[in-house]
Design a protein around this motif. Structure first.
Motif, mmCIF file in Angstrom:
data_model
loop_
_atom_site.group_PDB
_atom_site.id
_atom_site.type_symbol
_atom_site.label_atom_id
_atom_site.label_comp_id
_atom_site.label_asym_id
_atom_site.label_seq_id
_atom_site.Cartn_x
_atom_site.Cartn_y
_atom_site.Cartn_z
ATOM 1 N N ILE A 209 -24.728 11.414 0.422
ATOM 2 C CA ILE A 209 -24.383 10.968 1.734
ATOM 3 C C ILE A 209 -23.383 11.904 2.826
ATOM 4 N N ILE A 210 -24.117 11.806 3.898
ATOM 5 C CA ILE A 210 -23.247 12.674 5.180
ATOM 6 C C ILE A 210 -22.851 11.655 6.016
ATOM 7 N N LEU A 211 -21.704 11.531 6.528
ATOM 8 C CA LEU A 211 -21.203 10.092 7.452
ATOM 9 C C LEU A 211 -20.341 11.307 9.164
ATOM 10 N N THR A 212 -20.197 10.127 9.359
ATOM 11 C CA THR A 212 -19.606 10.613 10.948
ATOM 12 C C THR A 212 -18.894 11.776 10.456
ATOM 13 N N GLY A 213 -18.277 12.946 11.723
ATOM 14 C CA GLY A 213 -17.516 13.771 11.834
ATOM 15 C C GLY A 213 -17.659 14.905 12.859
ATOM 16 N N ALA A 214 -17.009 15.545 13.120
ATOM 17 C CA ALA A 214 -17.010 16.832 13.552
ATOM 18 C C ALA A 214 -17.316 18.009 13.477
ATOM 19 N N SER A 215 -18.195 18.393 12.300
ATOM 20 C CA SER A 215 -17.880 20.569 12.038
ATOM 21 C C SER A 215 -19.128 20.125 12.108
ATOM 22 N N ALA A 216 -19.595 20.687 11.213
ATOM 23 C CA ALA A 216 -20.998 21.149 10.641
ATOM 24 C C ALA A 216 -20.413 21.554 9.475
ATOM 25 N N ASP A 217 -19.365 20.552 8.303
ATOM 26 C CA ASP A 217 -19.248 20.915 7.715
ATOM 27 C C ASP A 217 -20.197 19.684 6.266
ATOM 28 N N GLY A 218 -21.207 20.461 4.948
ATOM 29 C CA GLY A 218 -21.904 19.643 4.323
ATOM 30 C C GLY A 218 -22.823 19.553 4.799
ATOM 31 N N ALA A 219 -23.283 20.756 6.188
ATOM 32 C CA ALA A 219 -24.658 20.953 5.987
ATOM 33 C C ALA A 219 -25.328 21.820 4.657
ATOM 34 N N ALA A 220 -25.073 22.702 4.947
ATOM 35 C CA ALA A 220 -24.593 23.390 3.922
ATOM 36 C C ALA A 220 -25.430 23.321 2.540
ATOM 37 N N GLY A 221 -24.683 22.437 2.358
ATOM 38 C CA GLY A 221 -24.532 21.793 0.426
ATOM 39 C C GLY A 221 -25.330 20.732 0.944
ATOM 40 N N LEU A 222 -25.489 20.034 1.797
ATOM 41 C CA LEU A 222 -27.201 18.797 1.785
ATOM 42 C C LEU A 222 -27.562 18.845 1.848
ATOM 43 N N ALA A 223 -28.170 20.473 1.971
ATOM 44 C CA ALA A 223 -29.387 21.642 1.845
ATOM 45 C C ALA A 223 -29.921 21.894 0.415
ATOM 46 N N ARG A 224 -28.288 22.817 -0.098
ATOM 47 C CA ARG A 224 -29.012 22.882 -1.276
ATOM 48 C C ARG A 224 -28.779 21.512 -2.096
ATOM 49 N N VAL A 225 -28.585 20.457 -2.176
ATOM 50 C CA VAL A 225 -28.797 19.074 -2.640
ATOM 51 C C VAL A 225 -30.369 18.762 -2.641
ATOM 52 N N ARG A 226 -30.997 19.172 -1.967
ATOM 53 C CA ARG A 226 -32.575 18.919 -1.414
ATOM 54 C C ARG A 226 -32.539 20.179 -2.210
ATOM 55 N N GLN A 227 -32.733 21.077 -2.294
ATOM 56 C CA GLN A 227 -33.125 22.153 -2.929
ATOM 57 C C GLN A 227 -33.780 22.140 -3.786
ATOM 58 N N LEU A 228 -31.885 21.788 -4.462
ATOM 59 C CA LEU A 228 -32.716 21.624 -6.225
ATOM 60 C C LEU A 228 -32.844 20.112 -6.924
ATOM 61 N N GLY A 229 -33.350 19.793 -5.992
ATOM 62 C CA GLY A 229 -33.980 17.944 -6.518
ATOM 63 C C GLY A 229 -32.846 16.797 -5.682
ATOM 64 N N GLY A 230 -32.290 16.831 -5.878
ATOM 65 C CA GLY A 230 -30.747 15.193 -5.296
ATOM 66 C C GLY A 230 -31.396 14.946 -4.188
ATOM 67 N N SER A 231 -31.175 13.886 -3.778
ATOM 68 C CA SER A 231 -31.894 12.995 -2.573
ATOM 69 C C SER A 231 -30.620 13.197 -1.581
ATOM 70 N N ALA A 232 -31.404 13.036 -0.221
ATOM 71 C CA ALA A 232 -30.002 13.314 0.911
ATOM 72 C C ALA A 232 -29.676 12.114 1.842
ATOM 73 N N TRP A 233 -28.960 11.389 2.159
ATOM 74 C CA TRP A 233 -28.833 9.780 3.501
ATOM 75 C C TRP A 233 -28.461 10.705 4.185
ATOM 76 N N VAL A 234 -28.249 10.246 5.520
ATOM 77 C CA VAL A 234 -27.383 10.999 6.946
ATOM 78 C C VAL A 234 -26.949 9.525 7.365
ATOM 79 N N GLN A 235 -25.973 9.051 7.798
ATOM 80 C CA GLN A 235 -25.690 8.378 8.885
ATOM 81 C C GLN A 235 -26.548 8.485 10.462
ATOM 82 N N ASP A 236 -26.932 8.140 10.975
ATOM 83 C CA ASP A 236 -28.126 7.805 12.434
ATOM 84 C C ASP A 236 -26.626 8.678 13.291
#
Length: 202
Positions: free
Chosen positions: A134-161
């Motif tokens: 889950i990626i919530l509010t924030g002011a950088s791109a930290d988490g984007a690459a990690g989220l891509a890896r999660v999805r690549q390996l079959g995990g699920s991803a939720w992102v705050q609007d």
């Protein structure tokens, strides 16, 4: 069009929920953690960007608002289900394949240590389909690459609007690079997490 939803349960078989937040994250995390039911059996791990050199009072801050036990993660500590762990300040928090935490003081990522990317990338290899990031509010791109890896390996991803986040830069960066299974505002996310319970491992 990015996937959105009102209220739907988290994926079946969850063993780990990894949450990343930065600017505006203290309030957002309060909403998310309050929603977790006492019957939640998944492990919850949180990275919130904190200023180095400051002691973390996050377990104490959220204790009255969360039904699960909360603690700061320790090096070599095995992850326990039904527990919320926070990354300690000025350390990257990693999850090893044997199901234990490890801490490192390698270089900051996007000027941050702990790094959301470091947590998510290591967790993705350890838990694969059994994790939700889950990626919530924030002011950088930290988490984007990690989220891509999660999805690549079959995990699920939720992102705050991003349009409803205190700071939409981080969720927008995550969506641009990795996409998401669901894009939710905080009330939707809380309502969905409230559906967690004894069926998580089935």
């Amino acid at each position: 069009m990015l996937p959105t939803s009102d209220v739907a349960p988290p994926p079946a078989g969850l063993r780990l929920i990894a949450i990343g937040a930065s600017a505006g994250g203290v309030e957002a995390l309060g909403t998310v953690l309050r929603a977790l039911p006492a019957t939640c059996r998944a492990t919850v791990v949180v990275v919130l960007h904190l200023a180095p050199g400051r002691s973390s009072q996050l377990p104490q801050l959220y204790a009255a608002r969360c039904a699960l036990p909360l603690r700061e993660a320790q090096d070599k500590e095995p992850l326990q289900g039904g527990t919320v762990y926070f990354a300690p300040p000025d350390y990257h928090l990693q999850i090893e394949p044997d199901g234990c935490f490890s801490l490192s003081q390698e270089e900051p990522v996007y000027f941050s240590r702990p790094s959301i990317d470091v947590l998510l990338e290591t967790a993705a290899y350890a838990y694969r389909r059994a994790m939700l990031a889950i990626i919530l509010t924030g002011a950088s791109a930290d988490g984007a690459a990690g989220l891509a890896r999660v999805r690549q390996l079959g995990g699920s991803a939720w992102v705050q609007d991003p349009q409803r986040a205190s700071c939409g830069i981080m969720p927008a960066a995550a969506l641009k690079l990795a996409g998401a299974d669901r894009v939710l505002d905080l009330p939707q996310m809380a309502a969905s997490l409230a559906l967690l319970g004894d069926g998580e491992h089935k």
